[in-house]
Design a protein around this motif. Structure first.
Motif, PDB file in Angstrom:
ATOM      1  N   ASN A 137      33.318   9.930  81.061  1.00  0.00           N
ATOM      2  CA  ASN A 137      32.159   9.460  80.292  1.00  0.00           C
ATOM      3  C   ASN A 137      32.260   9.823  78.815  1.00  0.00           C
ATOM      4  OD1 ASN A 137      30.993   8.438  82.656  1.00  0.00           O
ATOM      5  ND2 ASN A 137      30.038  10.409  83.112  1.00  0.00           N
ATOM      6  N   GLY A 138      33.484   9.748  78.253  1.00  0.00           N
ATOM      7  CA  GLY A 138      33.677   9.982  76.832  1.00  0.00           C
ATOM      8  C   GLY A 138      33.745  11.433  76.413  1.00  0.00           C
ATOM      9  N   LYS A 139      33.679  12.382  77.357  1.00  0.00           N
ATOM     10  CA  LYS A 139      33.720  13.809  77.029  1.00  0.00           C
ATOM     11  C   LYS A 139      34.854  14.497  77.774  1.00  0.00           C
ATOM     12  CE  LYS A 139      28.776  14.169  76.171  1.00  0.00           C
ATOM     13  NZ  LYS A 139      27.520  14.809  76.567  1.00  0.00           N
ATOM     14  N   GLU A 140      35.376  15.580  77.163  1.00  0.00           N
ATOM     15  CA  GLU A 140      36.396  16.359  77.842  1.00  0.00           C
ATOM     16  C   GLU A 140      35.821  16.884  79.157  1.00  0.00           C
ATOM     17  OE1 GLU A 140      35.286  17.123  74.714  1.00  0.00           O
ATOM     18  OE2 GLU A 140      36.959  17.607  73.403  1.00  0.00           O
ATOM     19  N   ASP A 141      36.583  16.730  80.236  1.00  0.00           N
ATOM     20  CA  ASP A 141      36.107  17.156  81.540  1.00  0.00           C
ATOM     21  C   ASP A 141      37.322  17.406  82.434  1.00  0.00           C
ATOM     22  OD1 ASP A 141      33.122  16.837  82.982  1.00  0.00           O
ATOM     23  OD2 ASP A 141      34.821  16.913  84.353  1.00  0.00           O
ATOM     24  N   GLY A 142      37.665  18.673  82.588  1.00  0.00           N
ATOM     25  CA  GLY A 142      38.832  19.034  83.379  1.00  0.00           C
ATOM     26  C   GLY A 142      39.782  19.890  82.566  1.00  0.00           C
ATOM     27  N   ALA A 143      41.019  19.990  83.034  1.00  0.00           N
ATOM     28  CA  ALA A 143      42.015  20.862  82.419  1.00  0.00           C
ATOM     29  C   ALA A 143      42.378  20.397  81.013  1.00  0.00           C
ATOM     30  CB  ALA A 143      43.262  20.910  83.287  1.00  0.00           C
ATOM     31  N   SER A 144      42.637  21.371  80.143  1.00  0.00           N
ATOM     32  CA  SER A 144      43.074  21.114  78.774  1.00  0.00           C
ATOM     33  C   SER A 144      44.202  22.078  78.436  1.00  0.00           C
ATOM     34  CB  SER A 144      41.912  21.313  77.799  1.00  0.00           C
ATOM     35  OG  SER A 144      42.356  21.210  76.455  1.00  0.00           O
ATOM     36  N   VAL A 145      45.312  21.536  77.918  1.00  0.00           N
ATOM     37  CA  VAL A 145      46.451  22.366  77.509  1.00  0.00           C
ATOM     38  C   VAL A 145      46.918  21.884  76.147  1.00  0.00           C
ATOM     39  CG1 VAL A 145      48.754  23.201  78.104  1.00  0.00           C
ATOM     40  CG2 VAL A 145      47.178  22.590  79.923  1.00  0.00           C
ATOM     41  N   GLU A 146      47.172  22.848  75.243  1.00  0.00           N
ATOM     42  CA  GLU A 146      47.675  22.529  73.904  1.00  0.00           C
ATOM     43  C   GLU A 146      48.977  23.284  73.681  1.00  0.00           C
ATOM     44  OE1 GLU A 146      46.198  22.486  69.246  1.00  0.00           O
ATOM     45  OE2 GLU A 146      44.845  23.197  70.810  1.00  0.00           O
ATOM     46  N   TYR A 147      49.957  22.603  73.029  1.00  0.00           N
ATOM     47  CA  TYR A 147      51.288  23.163  72.833  1.00  0.00           C
ATOM     48  C   TYR A 147      51.657  23.195  71.352  1.00  0.00           C
ATOM     49  CZ  TYR A 147      51.691  21.607  77.727  1.00  0.00           C
ATOM     50  OH  TYR A 147      51.479  21.383  79.061  1.00  0.00           O
ATOM     51  N   GLU A 148      52.470  24.186  70.977  1.00  0.00           N
ATOM     52  CA  GLU A 148      53.108  24.168  69.664  1.00  0.00           C
ATOM     53  C   GLU A 148      54.159  23.059  69.671  1.00  0.00           C
ATOM     54  OE1 GLU A 148      54.884  27.976  68.951  1.00  0.00           O
ATOM     55  OE2 GLU A 148      53.025  28.839  68.201  1.00  0.00           O
ATOM     56  N   SER A 149      54.683  22.735  68.499  1.00  0.00           N
ATOM     57  CA  SER A 149      55.704  21.685  68.417  1.00  0.00           C
ATOM     58  C   SER A 149      56.996  22.094  69.118  1.00  0.00           C
ATOM     59  CB  SER A 149      55.992  21.334  66.956  1.00  0.00           C
ATOM     60  OG  SER A 149      56.433  22.480  66.258  1.00  0.00           O
ATOM     61  N   THR A 150      57.124  23.388  69.457  1.00  0.00           N
ATOM     62  CA  THR A 150      58.298  23.873  70.181  1.00  0.00           C
ATOM     63  C   THR A 150      58.111  23.816  71.690  1.00  0.00           C
ATOM     64  OG1 THR A 150      57.449  26.129  70.101  1.00  0.00           O
ATOM     65  CG2 THR A 150      58.922  25.455  68.316  1.00  0.00           C
ATOM     66  N   GLY A 151      56.897  23.460  72.143  1.00  0.00           N
ATOM     67  CA  GLY A 151      56.620  23.364  73.574  1.00  0.00           C
ATOM     68  C   GLY A 151      55.919  24.580  74.155  1.00  0.00           C
TER      69      GLY A 151
END
Length: 194
Positions: free
Chosen positions: A66-80
């Motif tokens: 419904n247009g909103k973050e909902d569930g798992a979120s992962v963020e990475y550096e450019s190196t992985g």
């Protein structure tokens, strides 16, 4: 549909139904590599969305409903390397999170988008930087800070989100430097003197 940069290179591509974004969409860097991609339903992001660094490495992956973050979120550096990881519910952070903030790592729980429970921060060398408790984003109880050499920097108590009573400050060698007495967040005594 295709959307373009001012110089004519493709900026985004996808389809519209009845004037609303629908189905698969991709957004591109000026060099033609994918910046982000995912699905829309009636103009709202839905399902898995992925963002990429300019080198093509995965930058972030999140789930939407419904247009909103909902569930798992992962963020990475450019190196992985993973720098942020946790869960969203209805667009707000919830549950356990581990996140990199500038030069340190923070670990703790969120409830309805607010820090809740004990949080611990670590320096890049793995030593503790901070430990303290929050209740729906408000600092409570004893909080403790450390220098990067492992010595205590300061420690004291919060009540209703305000620094309260005696806070002890130390130099980098662990020797007492100062003691401040707080009342409702304001200093009323320094080393016992008004």
């Amino acid at each position: 549909w295709k959307l373009f940069y001012a110089d004519g290179r493709v900026r985004a591509k996808g389809k519209y139904i009845a004037g609303q974004k629908e189905g698969s969409w991709s957004y591109l860097y000026a060099n033609g590599l994918i910046e982000q991609s995912g699905m829309y339903k009636m103009d709202w992001p839905t399902g898995s969305w992925k963002w990429y660094h300019m080198n093509g490495q995965l930058h972030r992956e999140e789930m939407y409903r419904n247009g909103k973050e909902d569930g798992a979120s992962v963020e990475y550096e450019s190196t992985g390397v993973v720098i942020n990881e946790g869960e969203f519910t209805g667009g707000r952070r919830n549950g356990k999170w581990k996140q990199t903030i500038h030069d340190h790592i923070e670990e703790g729980q969120y409830a309805d988008g607010e820090r809740d429970g004990v949080w611990i921060w670590y320096y890049g060398n793995g030593r503790k930087m901070f430990e303290g408790e929050f209740q729906m984003g408000i600092p409570i109880n004893r909080h403790k800070y450390w220098y990067d050499n492992g010595q205590v920097e300061k420690t004291g108590k919060y009540e209703a989100g305000e620094m309260e009573r005696w806070w002890d400050f130390f130099d980098m060698n662990g020797f007492p430097a100062m003691q401040l007495d707080y009342k409702e967040g304001k200093v009323i005594r320094i080393d016992g003197k008004k």
